[in-house]
Scaffold this motif. Structure first.
Motif, PDB file in Angstrom:
ATOM      1  N   SER A   1       0.775  -1.162  -0.121  1.00  0.00           N
ATOM      2  CA  SER A   1       0.046   0.102  -0.060  1.00  0.00           C
ATOM      3  C   SER A   1       0.931   1.401  -0.133  1.00  0.00           C
ATOM      4  O   SER A   1       1.891   1.455   0.653  1.00  0.00           O
ATOM      5  N   GLY A   2       0.424   2.208  -0.832  1.00  0.00           N
ATOM      6  CA  GLY A   2       1.369   3.290  -1.071  1.00  0.00           C
ATOM      7  C   GLY A   2       2.563   3.447  -1.950  1.00  0.00           C
ATOM      8  O   GLY A   2       3.095   4.408  -1.977  1.00  0.00           O
ATOM      9  N   LYS A   3       3.053   2.062  -2.362  1.00  0.00           N
ATOM     10  CA  LYS A   3       4.182   1.876  -3.310  1.00  0.00           C
ATOM     11  C   LYS A   3       3.851   2.169  -4.668  1.00  0.00           C
ATOM     12  O   LYS A   3       2.648   2.216  -5.075  1.00  0.00           O
ATOM     13  N   THR A   4       4.803   2.537  -5.575  1.00  0.00           N
ATOM     14  CA  THR A   4       4.616   2.620  -6.758  1.00  0.00           C
ATOM     15  C   THR A   4       5.482   1.587  -7.372  1.00  0.00           C
ATOM     16  O   THR A   4       6.598   1.171  -7.033  1.00  0.00           O
ATOM     17  N   ALA A   5       5.033   0.787  -8.657  1.00  0.00           N
ATOM     18  CA  ALA A   5       5.691  -0.123  -9.246  1.00  0.00           C
ATOM     19  C   ALA A   5       5.651  -0.167 -10.971  1.00  0.00           C
ATOM     20  O   ALA A   5       4.591   0.619 -11.423  1.00  0.00           O
TER      21      ALA A   5
ATOM     22  N   ALA B   1      -0.025  -1.477  -4.499  1.00  0.00           N
ATOM     23  CA  ALA B   1       0.684  -0.431  -5.449  1.00  0.00           C
ATOM     24  C   ALA B   1       0.036  -0.092  -6.385  1.00  0.00           C
ATOM     25  O   ALA B   1      -1.067  -0.534  -7.078  1.00  0.00           O
ATOM     26  N   LEU B   2       0.186   1.216  -6.842  1.00  0.00           N
ATOM     27  CA  LEU B   2       0.123   1.702  -8.101  1.00  0.00           C
ATOM     28  C   LEU B   2       0.863   1.186  -9.265  1.00  0.00           C
ATOM     29  O   LEU B   2       2.271   1.327  -9.071  1.00  0.00           O
ATOM     30  N   VAL B   3       0.429   0.535 -10.308  1.00  0.00           N
ATOM     31  CA  VAL B   3       1.224  -0.212 -11.280  1.00  0.00           C
ATOM     32  C   VAL B   3       1.401   0.721 -12.643  1.00  0.00           C
ATOM     33  O   VAL B   3       0.032   0.659 -13.149  1.00  0.00           O
ATOM     34  N   ALA B   4       2.425   0.635 -12.979  1.00  0.00           N
ATOM     35  CA  ALA B   4       2.609   1.305 -14.439  1.00  0.00           C
ATOM     36  C   ALA B   4       2.721  -0.009 -15.362  1.00  0.00           C
ATOM     37  O   ALA B   4       3.724  -0.832 -15.077  1.00  0.00           O
ATOM     38  N   VAL B   5       1.693  -0.254 -16.156  1.00  0.00           N
ATOM     39  CA  VAL B   5       1.481  -1.603 -16.866  1.00  0.00           C
ATOM     40  C   VAL B   5       2.443  -1.214 -18.416  1.00  0.00           C
ATOM     41  O   VAL B   5       1.863  -0.604 -19.167  1.00  0.00           O
ATOM     42  N   HIS B   6       3.695  -1.658 -18.545  1.00  0.00           N
ATOM     43  CA  HIS B   6       4.251  -1.291 -19.712  1.00  0.00           C
ATOM     44  C   HIS B   6       4.236  -2.364 -20.572  1.00  0.00           C
ATOM     45  O   HIS B   6       3.660  -3.757 -20.183  1.00  0.00           O
ATOM     46  N   TYR B   7       3.890  -2.106 -21.829  1.00  0.00           N
ATOM     47  CA  TYR B   7       3.845  -3.150 -23.027  1.00  0.00           C
ATOM     48  C   TYR B   7       4.445  -2.431 -24.388  1.00  0.00           C
ATOM     49  O   TYR B   7       4.709  -1.202 -24.323  1.00  0.00           O
ATOM     50  N   GLY B   8       4.714  -3.325 -25.180  1.00  0.00           N
ATOM     51  CA  GLY B   8       5.509  -2.946 -26.424  1.00  0.00           C
ATOM     52  C   GLY B   8       4.675  -2.581 -27.388  1.00  0.00           C
ATOM     53  O   GLY B   8       5.132  -1.448 -28.081  1.00  0.00           O
ATOM     54  N   GLY B   9       3.572  -3.156 -27.772  1.00  0.00           N
ATOM     55  CA  GLY B   9       2.995  -2.917 -29.225  1.00  0.00           C
ATOM     56  C   GLY B   9       1.505  -3.420 -28.897  1.00  0.00           C
ATOM     57  O   GLY B   9       0.484  -3.076 -29.731  1.00  0.00           O
ATOM     58  N   ASN B  10       1.244  -4.513 -27.994  1.00  0.00           N
ATOM     59  CA  ASN B  10      -0.091  -4.994 -28.035  1.00  0.00           C
ATOM     60  C   ASN B  10      -0.993  -4.180 -27.042  1.00  0.00           C
ATOM     61  O   ASN B  10      -1.322  -4.504 -25.871  1.00  0.00           O
TER      62      ASN B  10
END
Length: 254
Positions: A5-9, A31-40
């Motif tokens: 809780s309160g973390k960023t990822a 966590a607040l999550v940054a969802v990385h993707y390449g092209g899909n």
């Protein structure tokens, strides 16, 4: 209140498979999550939808890895996304999951395959970490997704195995380098997991049974099997563990 809780990822390669499982689990833990993707983009939106349905928070980050400008493009979007979520540019957890496979025995390897696999699986990862250290808080977590292929001979994918061996060495060196900042650096080593990446290898019941037989539990792994371990390594409970590769292969080929 979850353990994160309160973390960023930031989870790279989070649109499908193991990366999607990790992103979901970190979000479930708060966590607040940054969802990385390449092209899909469709798959990435699917990950975001699942996280939101489960009550989590996430935002997308698109950047093709292994090409010029990939690192700066990724972090520019990451910082914009964090700002849009009303938090600063600081990052607590970096999960390096993005990668590509490439089945080829030694006599089948081409320079193009070698360069592409190392560009995505090794080079881009190193420079993602290098740039990310500007954002990563002291006491943060770096978790690299390696492979059981560094422990078990797998000549069918010799270059892929080499990239993951380099990743294990990087994990060890980086753990010592960043210990003074209280940052832990660990890796997980999955075996066969039920993802799109190895769908062709389990296309028939016989093939699937053969893959399941690698594990002492006689089943193919699920993304959640790996994600649970990553969530532990991302938490404060793992504070005394660093420089390790945790085998998450279900006891494959013991």
């Amino acid at each position: 209140m979850g353990t994160l809780s309160g973390k960023t990822a930031l989870v790279t390669g989070a649109s499908r498979g193991i990366g999607r499982g990790i992103a979901r689990k970190l979000a479930q833990e708060g966590a607040l999550v940054a969802v990385h993707y390449g092209g899909n983009e469709v798959a990435a939106r699917g990950t975001l939808a699942l996280i939101e349905e489960e009550g989590g928070r996430a935002f997308p980050v698109r950047a093709e890895l292994g090409v010029p400008g990939d690192v700066e493009a990724l972090y520019a979007q990451l910082e914009d996304g964090l700002a849009g979520s009303s938090v600063g540019p600081e990052l607590d957890i970096l999960v390096n999951n993005a990668g590509m496979s490439g089945s080829a025995r030694i006599h089948e390897v081409t320079p193009e395959l070698f360069d592409r696999l190392f560009a995505v699986n090794t080079k881009s990862l190193l420079f993602l970490v290098q740039r990310g250290l500007k954002n990563l808080r002291d006491g943060g977590r770096i978790i690299n997704v390696s492979s059981a292929a560094t422990r078990i001979a797998y000549p069918e994918s010799v270059v892929y195995s080499m990239t993951k061996g380099a990743l294990d060495t990087f994990t060890l060196a980086l753990a010592k380098e960043l210990g003074g900042r209280g940052i832990t650096v660990n890796a997980v080593g999955p075996g066969f997991v039920e993802t799109d990446m190895n769908a062709g290898k389990r296309a028939t019941p016989e093939a699937a049974a053969q893959l399941a037989g690698w594990s002492v539990f006689n089943r193919i792994g699920q993304p959640s099997d790996v994600a649970e371990v990553v969530a532990f390594l991302a938490s404060d409970a793992s504070r005394w563990i660093t420089g390790q590769c945790i085998d998450t292969s279900g006891g494959s080929r013991l």
